[in-house]
Design a protein around this motif. Structure first.
Motif, PDB file in Angstrom:
ATOM      1  N   THR A   1       0.850  -1.197   0.000  1.00 42.70           N
ATOM      2  CA  THR A   1       0.000   0.000   0.000  1.00 42.70           C
ATOM      3  C   THR A   1       0.883   1.244   0.000  1.00 42.70           C
ATOM      4  OG1 THR A   1      -0.205  -0.196   2.413  1.00 42.70           O
ATOM      5  CG2 THR A   1      -2.020  -1.064   1.089  1.00 42.70           C
ATOM      6  N   ASP A   2       1.969   1.173  -0.762  1.00 39.64           N
ATOM      7  CA  ASP A   2       2.874   2.311  -0.896  1.00 39.64           C
ATOM      8  C   ASP A   2       2.252   3.378  -1.790  1.00 39.64           C
ATOM      9  OD1 ASP A   2       4.731   1.034   0.645  1.00 39.64           O
ATOM     10  OD2 ASP A   2       5.904   0.267  -1.043  1.00 39.64           O
ATOM     11  N   ALA A   3       2.608   4.625  -1.522  1.00 35.95           N
ATOM     12  CA  ALA A   3       2.112   5.727  -2.347  1.00 35.95           C
ATOM     13  C   ALA A   3       2.740   5.711  -3.734  1.00 35.95           C
ATOM     14  CB  ALA A   3       2.397   7.065  -1.660  1.00 35.95           C
ATOM     15  N   GLU A   4       3.954   5.186  -3.848  1.00 35.69           N
ATOM     16  CA  GLU A   4       4.670   5.181  -5.126  1.00 35.69           C
ATOM     17  C   GLU A   4       4.428   3.859  -5.860  1.00 35.69           C
ATOM     18  OE1 GLU A   4       7.201   7.075  -7.988  1.00 35.69           O
ATOM     19  OE2 GLU A   4       6.058   7.770  -6.262  1.00 35.69           O
ATOM     20  N   PRO A   5       4.049   3.902  -7.128  1.00 35.14           N
ATOM     21  CA  PRO A   5       3.811   2.671  -7.892  1.00 35.14           C
ATOM     22  C   PRO A   5       5.119   1.963  -8.232  1.00 35.14           C
ATOM     23  CG  PRO A   5       3.607   4.584  -9.307  1.00 35.14           C
ATOM     24  CD  PRO A   5       3.778   5.110  -7.914  1.00 35.14           C
TER      25      PRO A   5
END
Length: 631
Positions: free
Chosen positions: A486-490
């Motif tokens: 669930t990281d903000a960065e893809p």
């Protein structure tokens, strides 16, 4: 006495078995009869008659609910009408199940060996976002058999045999992967096939239809079946035909085999159908704008790789299929957890084969990846919902609204799945020093002998083992981290490892412009975080960006910029002017109320593109390089 009674009962049982077993076996072995009258297709109405073998006693018939390829319980039950049952020449009462609304109960009377069912299908007369949208126009139709039949509950659909027939409007022609037994005038009888094969084999028909053979000469035959609302839209250039032939050749090199006896790209060309596609073993159902073949601008959009995507599914999705999606009938719920493989890997390979075949040029292919990466960054929903959860939630996300999409996070297993598999591809290439790639995995995992359609299921462990056979690595940990994060960065490791990085300029690329034009939107997501419909209604805002911080939300409508009525050109100019220090002031309507919003933004227009990192090898160039011929 007990022995005598037991012996008598045994004799009675044998006698009954001798009488009943042949009848039961006969009922079980007989094929269902399905006749579809499509003569009223131009007014969006289909009529069907079925004769379903049945023994006396209780019988439950089902309307298909979970259709392979739709990943959702989307059987259009609300469009079923005129349902009537008969048996032994008399009307037969039926009742719908209290819980399963797709099931109908009746009792077959003594002496009857079949139930006759008649029904109508009321096809939508307008475009919808996801199947089952409109599939019929005044000039053409896509006949999806699952929409016009019932079948007995309790047996796998691959065991049920069906003899189907179709009657078309006068002068209409058809194309299909189904084997034809006989055809006369406007009526066609098909050979007996399993219910599984029937539903997997739609029919494209229309007043303006032609079938174009495609190369290569070796192997099973391939065809491009085109039906259009106008004869002018059927013109196929030699260049585009060659590109589709190269697509077939490139897929053959990639997978090393073909799991079909023949393959047909069914293409319905109409502005009255929602652009979309559905995969099948020996064909694909592709719906595109009327002038797709004759207007180059359409092929600069996502439409360019639609046929490639659905074609890849013949190997990945139809032949190799996640265990949870290989259900025995059309009523069992599908488990969609591995759609990031089913759809994500297919999306990636569709991009790759489109580039290798020339359907997409290198520059557009790179811009496509840049747009996908930027869109993934905008999905604030990724901070609470994992990629895996978008797969599991697919049955509900397909029908999700477009407003608040960035907070919700939708069916990202397509495009972000492509980024994930680019990550896998570049990692294999790097670790093996260019000796192996994802191509080797595809050939081993989705390959095998040529032949007719079959299904070979897999689990996540099978996938991991297949990757390890190509290049040893902690693939289980690698994949689980990326699909459960669930990281903000893809996951952009595939781009950076491939020698490219996402950057922004003040000029939109051709693909971006084409998408905006086709979607009838104004996309300022990368700059102020705002997506508008062309009439000014707010569709979505990106959390944390200028429009969101100012308090703008979906459903509001832009009326003015500063003191002047808004237009798309003026909005672009106003956003660009922020780089010179000018304030961006917007007047919006929110139902019956009006409010002025001043956006805190100074960076001008921003559009994503890929910039070369000269310190790393250009793996993208090699990934997109054709394999079927020397350049």
């Amino acid at each position: 006495m007990l022995r005598v009674l037991t012996l008598c009962l045994s004799l009675v049982a044998l006698f009954l078995s001798a009488i009943l077993t042949p009848a039961a076996a006969s009922t079980r072995d007989r094929a269902m009869e399905l006749s579809v009258d499509a003569t009223e297709a131009p007014r969006k109405l289909l009529h069907a008659r079925l004769v379903i073998p049945a023994a006396p006693g209780p019988l439950t018939l089902c309307y298909p609910k979970w259709i392979p390829g739709e990943h959702a319980p989307g059987g259009p039950i609300a469009d079923l009408a005129g349902l009537k049952f008969r048996a032994g020449g008399k009307p037969l009462a039926w009742r719908r199940d209290d819980v399963d609304l797709f099931a109908f109960h009746c009792t077959v009377p003594d002496g009857a060996d079949a139930v006759e069912v008649t029904l109508d299908y009321l096809a939508p007369s307008f475009k919808e976002g996801v199947t089952p949208g409109a599939s019929l126009t005044s000039q053409l139709a896509v006949i999806c058999w699952n929409q016009v039949l019932l079948y007995p509950r309790g047996r796998p659909v691959r065991e049920l045999q069906v003899r189907a027939g179709l009657t078309l409007p006068r002068a209409w022609k058809l194309g299909t992967a189904l084997p034809i037994e006989a055809a006369k005038d406007n009526s066609t009888k098909f050979k007996v096939v399993s219910l599984e094969t029937l539903v997997d084999s739609p029919v494209l028909c229309g007043a303006h239809l032609k079938e174009v053979p495609l190369g290569p000469a070796e192997g099973p035959p391939h065809f491009l079946v085109l039906a259009c609302d106008s004869p002018a839209g059927l013109k196929l250039s030699s260049e585009l035909k060659e590109q589709y032939e190269r697509l077939i050749a490139e897929a053959g090199v990639l997978f090393g085999c073909r799991h079909y006896r023949s393959y047909r790209f069914l293409v319905a060309l109409s502005d009255h159908l929602h652009p979309d596609g559905t995969e099948h073993h020996e064909c694909s159902d592709n719906r595109l704008p009327e002038r797709f073949l004759v207007d180059d601008s359409y092929r600069k959009q996502w439409y360019a790789w639609l046929l490639a995507h659905e074609y890849v599914h013949s190997w990945n999705g139809k032949y190799r299929r996640p265990e949870g999606l290989a259900t025995p009938d059309f009523q069992q719920p599908m488990k969609t957890r591995l759609l990031w493989v089913y759809e994500g890997l297919t999306q990636y390979l569709g991009f790759v084969l489109s580039a290798r075949s020339g359907l997409l040029g290198p520059e557009v292919s790179r811009e496509n990846l840049a747009l996908i990466a930027d869109t993934a960054r905008q999905q604030h929903g990724r901070t609470w919902r994992s990629l895996e959860d978008t797969s599991v939630s697919a049955p509900i996300l397909y029908s999700a609204r477009s407003d608040w999409a960035c907070r919700r996070r939708g069916i990202d297993f397509y495009d972000e799945g492509a980024l994930l598999w680019l990550d896998v591809d570049t990692l294999i290439r790097t670790q093996t020093k260019g000796k192996k790639s994802l191509d080797d995995f595809c050939r081993a995992f989705c390959g095998g002998p040529d032949g007719p359609p079959e299904v070979k299921t897999y689990t996540l462990n099978d996938l991991v083992q297949g990757l390890n056979a190509v290049a040893a690595h902690d693939w289980k940990g690698f994949l689980e981290k990326r699909v459960t994060s669930t990281d903000a960065e893809p996951p952009l490791g595939g781009l950076t490892r491939g020698g490219w990085k996402v950057d922004y300029s003040d000029t939109a690329g051709d693909l971006f412009k084409a998408r905006d034009s086709d979607d009838k939107t104004i996309n300022l997501m990368a700059s102020i975080g705002l997506l508008l419909k062309e009439e000014g209604q707010v569709v979505d805002v990106v959390p944390g960006m200028a429009a969101d911080r100012a308090g703008i939300g979906p459903g509001m409508k832009l009326l003015a910029i500063g003191e002047r009525r808004w237009s798309a050109e003026r909005l672009h100019e106003a956003v660009a002017a922020t780089q010179k220090g000018e304030k961006l002031v917007l007047l919006l309507e929110n139902q019956d109320f009006f409010k002025t919003f001043t956006l805190d933004y100074t960076d001008g227009e921003k559009y994503p593109h890929l910039e070369r990192d000269e310190g790393k090898p250009d793996l993208l160039a090699d990934i997109f390089r054709p394999r079927s011929r020397k350049e």
